[in-house]
Design a protein around this motif. Structure first.
Motif, PDB file in Angstrom:
ATOM      1  N   GLY A 137       0.854  -1.193   0.000  1.00 20.77           N
ATOM      2  CA  GLY A 137       0.000   0.000   0.000  1.00 20.77           C
ATOM      3  C   GLY A 137       0.882   1.232   0.000  1.00 20.77           C
ATOM      4  N   ASN A 143      -5.227   3.053  -4.600  1.00 21.88           N
ATOM      5  CA  ASN A 143      -3.981   2.371  -4.904  1.00 21.88           C
ATOM      6  C   ASN A 143      -4.286   0.898  -5.138  1.00 21.88           C
ATOM      7  OD1 ASN A 143      -1.459   1.218  -4.933  1.00 21.88           O
ATOM      8  ND2 ASN A 143      -0.770   2.133  -3.018  1.00 21.88           N
ATOM      9  N   VAL A 144      -4.145   0.443  -6.373  1.00 16.93           N
ATOM     10  CA  VAL A 144      -4.384  -0.978  -6.657  1.00 16.93           C
ATOM     11  C   VAL A 144      -3.117  -1.617  -7.230  1.00 16.93           C
ATOM     12  CG1 VAL A 144      -6.862  -0.706  -6.958  1.00 16.93           C
ATOM     13  CG2 VAL A 144      -5.380  -0.497  -8.955  1.00 16.93           C
ATOM     14  N   THR A 145      -1.963  -1.076  -6.834  1.00 16.87           N
ATOM     15  CA  THR A 145      -0.694  -1.546  -7.383  1.00 16.87           C
ATOM     16  C   THR A 145      -0.226  -2.799  -6.644  1.00 16.87           C
ATOM     17  OG1 THR A 145      -0.234   0.831  -7.524  1.00 16.87           O
ATOM     18  CG2 THR A 145       1.500  -0.669  -8.227  1.00 16.87           C
ATOM     19  N   GLY A 146      -0.335  -3.945  -7.286  1.00 16.74           N
ATOM     20  CA  GLY A 146       0.054  -5.206  -6.650  1.00 16.74           C
ATOM     21  C   GLY A 146      -1.034  -5.714  -5.722  1.00 16.74           C
ATOM     22  N   TYR A 147      -0.729  -6.818  -5.033  1.00 16.28           N
ATOM     23  CA  TYR A 147      -1.729  -7.420  -4.146  1.00 16.28           C
ATOM     24  C   TYR A 147      -1.934  -6.565  -2.903  1.00 16.28           C
ATOM     25  CZ  TYR A 147      -0.964 -11.849  -6.690  1.00 16.28           C
ATOM     26  OH  TYR A 147      -0.860 -12.829  -7.636  1.00 16.28           O
TER      27      TYR A 147
ATOM     28  N   GLY B 208      -8.587  -7.414  -6.097  1.00 14.10           N
ATOM     29  CA  GLY B 208      -7.422  -6.689  -6.600  1.00 14.10           C
ATOM     30  C   GLY B 208      -6.259  -7.596  -6.971  1.00 14.10           C
ATOM     31  N   CYS B 420       1.538   6.181  -6.348  1.00  8.40           N
ATOM     32  CA  CYS B 420       1.623   4.805  -6.846  1.00  8.40           C
ATOM     33  C   CYS B 420       1.354   4.756  -8.343  1.00  8.40           C
ATOM     34  CB  CYS B 420       0.642   3.913  -6.097  1.00  8.40           C
ATOM     35  SG  CYS B 420      -1.081   4.317  -6.403  1.00  8.40           S
ATOM     36  N   THR B 422      -0.795   2.833 -10.066  1.00 12.21           N
ATOM     37  CA  THR B 422      -2.168   2.661 -10.548  1.00 12.21           C
ATOM     38  C   THR B 422      -3.168   2.793  -9.402  1.00 12.21           C
ATOM     39  OG1 THR B 422      -3.742   1.121 -11.592  1.00 12.21           O
ATOM     40  CG2 THR B 422      -1.814   0.130 -10.565  1.00 12.21           C
ATOM     41  N   GLY B 423      -4.150   3.655  -9.607  1.00  8.88           N
ATOM     42  CA  GLY B 423      -5.138   3.927  -8.570  1.00  8.88           C
ATOM     43  C   GLY B 423      -6.390   3.099  -8.705  1.00  8.88           C
ATOM     44  N   VAL B 427      -2.504  -3.304 -12.698  1.00 10.91           N
ATOM     45  CA  VAL B 427      -1.157  -3.355 -13.287  1.00 10.91           C
ATOM     46  C   VAL B 427      -1.192  -4.067 -14.634  1.00 10.91           C
ATOM     47  CG1 VAL B 427       1.211  -4.172 -12.965  1.00 10.91           C
ATOM     48  CG2 VAL B 427      -0.106  -3.331 -10.992  1.00 10.91           C
ATOM     49  N   MET B 435       6.839  -2.137 -11.838  1.00 12.47           N
ATOM     50  CA  MET B 435       6.582  -2.485 -10.435  1.00 12.47           C
ATOM     51  C   MET B 435       7.815  -2.292  -9.557  1.00 12.47           C
ATOM     52  SD  MET B 435       3.475  -3.437  -9.556  1.00 12.47           S
ATOM     53  CE  MET B 435       3.353  -4.827  -8.412  1.00 12.47           C
ATOM     54  N   PHE B 439       8.184  -0.969  -5.772  1.00 15.60           N
ATOM     55  CA  PHE B 439       8.410  -2.005  -4.752  1.00 15.60           C
ATOM     56  C   PHE B 439       9.841  -2.529  -4.799  1.00 15.60           C
ATOM     57  CE2 PHE B 439       3.768  -2.574  -5.611  1.00 15.60           C
ATOM     58  CZ  PHE B 439       3.311  -2.289  -4.342  1.00 15.60           C
ATOM     59  N   GLN B 447       4.347 -10.608  -2.014  1.00 12.70           N
ATOM     60  CA  GLN B 447       3.111 -10.765  -2.782  1.00 12.70           C
ATOM     61  C   GLN B 447       3.101 -12.093  -3.540  1.00 12.70           C
ATOM     62  OE1 GLN B 447       2.152  -7.059  -4.955  1.00 12.70           O
ATOM     63  NE2 GLN B 447       3.485  -5.980  -3.535  1.00 12.70           N
ATOM     64  N   VAL B 465       1.107  -8.471 -13.785  1.00 12.34           N
ATOM     65  CA  VAL B 465       1.309  -7.806 -12.490  1.00 12.34           C
ATOM     66  C   VAL B 465       2.786  -7.627 -12.102  1.00 12.34           C
ATOM     67  CG1 VAL B 465       0.671  -7.677 -10.046  1.00 12.34           C
ATOM     68  CG2 VAL B 465      -0.898  -8.737 -11.682  1.00 12.34           C
TER      69      VAL B 465
END
Lengths: 363, 477
Positions: A137, A143-147, B208, B420, B422-423, B427, B435, B439, B447, B465
């Motif tokens: 997060g 924010n929907v980036t990744g799990y 998600g 970030c 993508t809201g 991805v 990514m 990250f 993940q 992703v």
């Protein structure tokens, strides 16, 4: 043990080979943990970032909840989910921490309108069972980036990792509020009244029924809007009985389950479909019951040692024993397929079995 | 766009796989003719397409489970698909994969007003969920702009948002439970018609997960009573900075509008030329919408007007009628169509802290000059979810690459300022290779462990992703 930094905590976990009992403020933990060395997060304290204009807060996990709430109040804002204080119910002392609130996904009466703790949580940092710091997060509200590991950590009761920092989206504190009471409704009728209010467009932010106290509904917002909605709700509720305006202090009693303070016996907490609530309470044979979230949350007092799940049989929802002891686990067992997934996740995040072993799921 | 090489073992046994699928499905639920599978070779990220090995369109959860058991046994990759409206390439096939579309599963199973939920099959479109309850005064809150076409299954996969998230949240905040089929073909129920998990919040991580953890076939969704009314107000400002400051002051003022939309000059000009909504000639424009009874709306708008006045708006228009409200929204709703008139475009979806708004818009303008490509900005300002639109010419060699490079730079900028990639779009393949900007390897590894548990064979939507180098050893195993 009380590490003073995230790095120190990570190193402690990395080299550890015996279990820990994780503790924020020790005010809301339930179930049987241990044996293990107590690992406290109180050394990780302080507000990292607070932007009132963006409705966002980032705070270290060991920060006292009271300090967080005071900082927000100074800017006319608040945590949306109204975290309960369960010290009186559980017979604890100490200072609730914000990380403990998240680990328990603790949400009060406003959950019915503003969502649970997990719905306001937008970011988390934690140390997993290998001593690795993991971030998920962030500090933005979309924010929907990744799990979404943020949701997974909320309510994980410390069994996946040690939460070190959390981020929330906030809400403005309302200008004013009003509380309506209807007296004398039986449980089923009270749930129906709450459903009528929650199904109206008048934005109810609390719906609780405390037998002996009454059935309560809350609206919040700007003065004129609150007055208008009180009027409209009074019309909606007229068929259930006389509606009176009462003091809002009752919501603290609902939030903290005050009617059960000082009562002997085990305390159970049920998450249910609201229209099933009254029937389940009848089946539970409880000494006392309290309904929040429009009937979606039920608190029960029963004689010690009762297996409430056996007594209730199958229903949509789950039952947690929040106070008392017994042969059955405090947290609800999952169906086999889900239990396997949960056990798999615990084994991945905590391969050495360090964190609150046996608390949730199989030991 | 790099995709993994197809699995030669799977390609070689195509006949057998199709025959086994035919055994478990009605004839009209299996498509293998390339002239028909072509309809499934891409989603709304149309720059990339690829014919799958086969397409299956089951009608029941049992059929979905049967398909997954066959694919699991044969080691065949599965690409779950809702309505195919992903802007991120979330349902882009590979030649060695079966596309599993749930669009035929679109029934309402149960509507419960007393408990405020609806249970639907996951192929049902977003707007038709509201359609099923609005006559009784309820609605389903998440409203992605593709809501006429997009499926709940895809909304859950991408945790979709919409224009009204500031007040109502995104999909995950309105999802009570799902019926899901695992890659091994096991049917599980996660959550249900009640609030919160009693154990680990598996539903929270399924929502998600971009179709990588299971195939969702049914969902319990929270429905809300419709507000009495809503009214937008339009305001124009002399600069992006001033408009941004006004957004911040509205929020600090204790107001919670259902929507705060922001358009910059390039976007205003393009939409005005296209839709002729009568927008003011200005640098930045806000559309703020509030809800409630007429008196409640009046009160909120009076407060908003007082805040706006402190920022010297060059225009301020309240909708006095339904018709005027429509005109205020007309330009905003035509923005994407207007961009389509100007050329091809890429729509980005990064989120930034609202406090960084003016800095980010200034940097985007500089990057736009540097790349020689026009960028128009239209976005949900209340929650910082930006949608920069990069205009390019698909027929000009190299222009798509240039636009993608500019897009990547803008998304890096979003992450740099604390936001970030993508809201609300997800991805998919589109932002997969970025990514690592957001990250660390450890963050991503955490993940991947979740997928290891749900789909140990890495067969569900595997090349999405995460950057391919991060997942290579798992996909090969």
């Amino acid at each position: 043990m009380r590490p003073g930094s995230e790095a120190e905590l990570a190193e402690l976990v990395r080299v550890a080979n015996a279990p820990f009992v994780l503790r924020g403020g020790g005010t809301r933990g339930i179930g049987v943990v241990g044996p293990g060395a107590v690992l406290e997060t109180g050394g990780l304290a302080g507000i990292t970032l607070y932007e009132p204009g963006a409705l966002t807060l980032v705070v270290q996990a060991g920060t006292p909840l009271a300090q967080v709430e005071a900082a927000l109040m100074a800017e006319g804002q608040r945590l949306p989910f109204e975290p309960p204080d369960l010290r009186g119910l559980l017979g604890r002392t100490g200072e609730s921490t914000i990380g403990g609130v998240v680990a328990a996904n603790a949400s009060g009466p406003r959950r019915v309108q503003a969502g649970a703790c997990r719905d306001s949580l937008i970011g988390v940092r934690f140390v997993d069972g290998t001593g690795t710091v993991i971030r998920n997060g962030g500090r933005v509200m979309k924010n929907v980036t990744g799990y979404d590991l943020v949701k997974l950590l909320a309510g994980s009761q410390g069994t996946l990792g040690v939460i070190t920092e959390v981020a929330f989206k906030l809400l403005p504190a309302p200008e004013t509020g009003a509380t309506l009471r209807i007296e004398g409704l039986d449980d089923a009728r009270a749930v129906a009244a709450m459903a009528a209010a929650l199904g109206s467009p008048f934005d109810v932010t609390g719906a609780a029924h405390m037998p002996g106290w009454g059935t309560f509904l809350r609206v919040e917002g700007f003065e004129t809007s609150v007055r208008y909605r009180v009027g409209e709700l009074t019309k909606v509720l007229a068929r259930f009985g006389a509606v009176e305006d009462v003091d809002g202090a009752v919501w603290q009693a609902v939030r903290d389950v005050v009617p059960f303070h000082g009562r002997a016996g085990d305390v159970w907490r049920l998450a249910v479909t609201p229209s099933d609530a009254a029937g389940l309470v009848a089946r539970a044979g409880a000494e006392a019951a309290l309904y929040d979230w429009g009937g979606g949350l039920v608190w029960l007092v029963v004689e010690p040692g009762v297996d409430m799940r056996a007594r209730l049989g199958a229903f949509a929802g789950h039952a947690t024993r929040v106070r008392g002891a017994g042969a059955v686990p405090a947290f609800p067992p999952e169906p086999a397929a889900l239990a396997a997934l949960s056990a798999g996740l615990r084994a991945k995040f905590d391969p050495k079995g360090l964190f609150n072993p046996g608390l949730m799921g199989a030991a | 766009m790099e995709m993994p090489l197809p699995d030669p073992v799977v390609l070689a046994k195509r006949g057998r796989i199709v025959a086994r699928l035919a055994e478990v499905l009605p004839a009209d639920a299996l498509i293998t003719d390339p002239t028909e599978t072509r309809a499934y070779d891409c989603d709304a990220l149309t720059a990339y397409h690829c014919l799958p090995m086969a397409v299956v369109l089951p009608r029941t959860t049992d059929e979905v489970a049967a398909v997954l058991r066959v694919c699991h046994a044969e080691g065949v990759k599965v690409i779950p698909r809702g309505a195919g409206t992903s802007l991120a390439g979330g349902s882009l096939p590979t030649p060695d994969a079966v596309v599993l579309g749930v669009a035929r599963m679109n029934a309402v199973i149960e509507t419960d007003y007393a408990n405020r939920f609806i249970r639907v099959q996951a192929g049902r479109t977003n707007l038709s969920v509201t359609g099923a309850v609005e006559a009784d005064g309820f609605f389903y809150a998440p409203d992605p702009s593709s809501q006429l076409a997009c499926a709940i299954a895809g909304n859950i996969g991408m945790n979709s948002g919409g224009a009204h998230c500031l007040k109502y949240g995104v999909t995950t905040n309105n999802l009570l439970g799902v019926t899901m089929v695992t890659m091994a073909g096991e049917v599980v129920q996660v959550g249900g018609p009640y609030m919160d998990a009693g154990s680990l919040d598996l539903l929270g991580v399924i929502c998600g997960s971009e179709g990588q953890l299971g195939v969702v076939t049914e969902a319990w969704l929270r429905i809300l009573p419709k507000p009495e009314g809503a009214r937008p107000v339009l305001m124009g400002f002399g600069s992006n900075e001033v408009a941004g400051a006004c957004v911040s002051d509205i929020i600090k003022g204790g107001l919670l509008p259902v929507a705060i939309e922001f358009m910059d000059r390039p976007c205003i000009e393009a939409t005005e030329a296209f839709a002729k909504a009568g927008y003011p000639d200005c640098e930045a424009l806000l559309i703020v919408e509030v809800e409630g009874s007429p008196a409640e709306i009046d009160e909120q708008l009076a407060r908003i007007k007082a805040i706006a006045a402190r920022h010297n708006p060059v225009a301020y228009r309240e909708a006095a009628s339904e018709d005027e409200a429509k005109r205020i929204w007309l330009g905003r709703k035509s923005a994407f169509g207007a961009m389509g008139q100007m050329g091809d475009y890429i729509c980005l979806d990064g989120t930034i802290p609202v406090s960084e708004l003016s800095f980010v818009l200034r940097r985007i303008a500089e990057l736009s000059d540097q790349y020689g490509l026009r960028v128009a900005n239209v976005f949900h300002a209340g929650d910082g979810n930006m949608h920069p639109l990069i205009i390019f010419n698909a027929n000009k060699p190299g222009d798509l690459d240039l636009a993608e490079a500019l897009g990547a730079d803008i998304l890096r900028l979003c992450v740099e300022v604390g936001g970030c990639l993508t809201g609300e779009h997800g991805v998919g393949v589109e932002k997969r290779d970025l990514m690592s900007v957001q990250f660390t390897d450890a963050d991503m590894e955490a993940q991947l462990r979740v997928k290891d548990v749900f789909d140990p064979g890495w067969l569900l939507n595997p090349a999405k992703v995460f950057p391919l180098y991060v997942t290579a050893s798992r996909r090969a195993a």
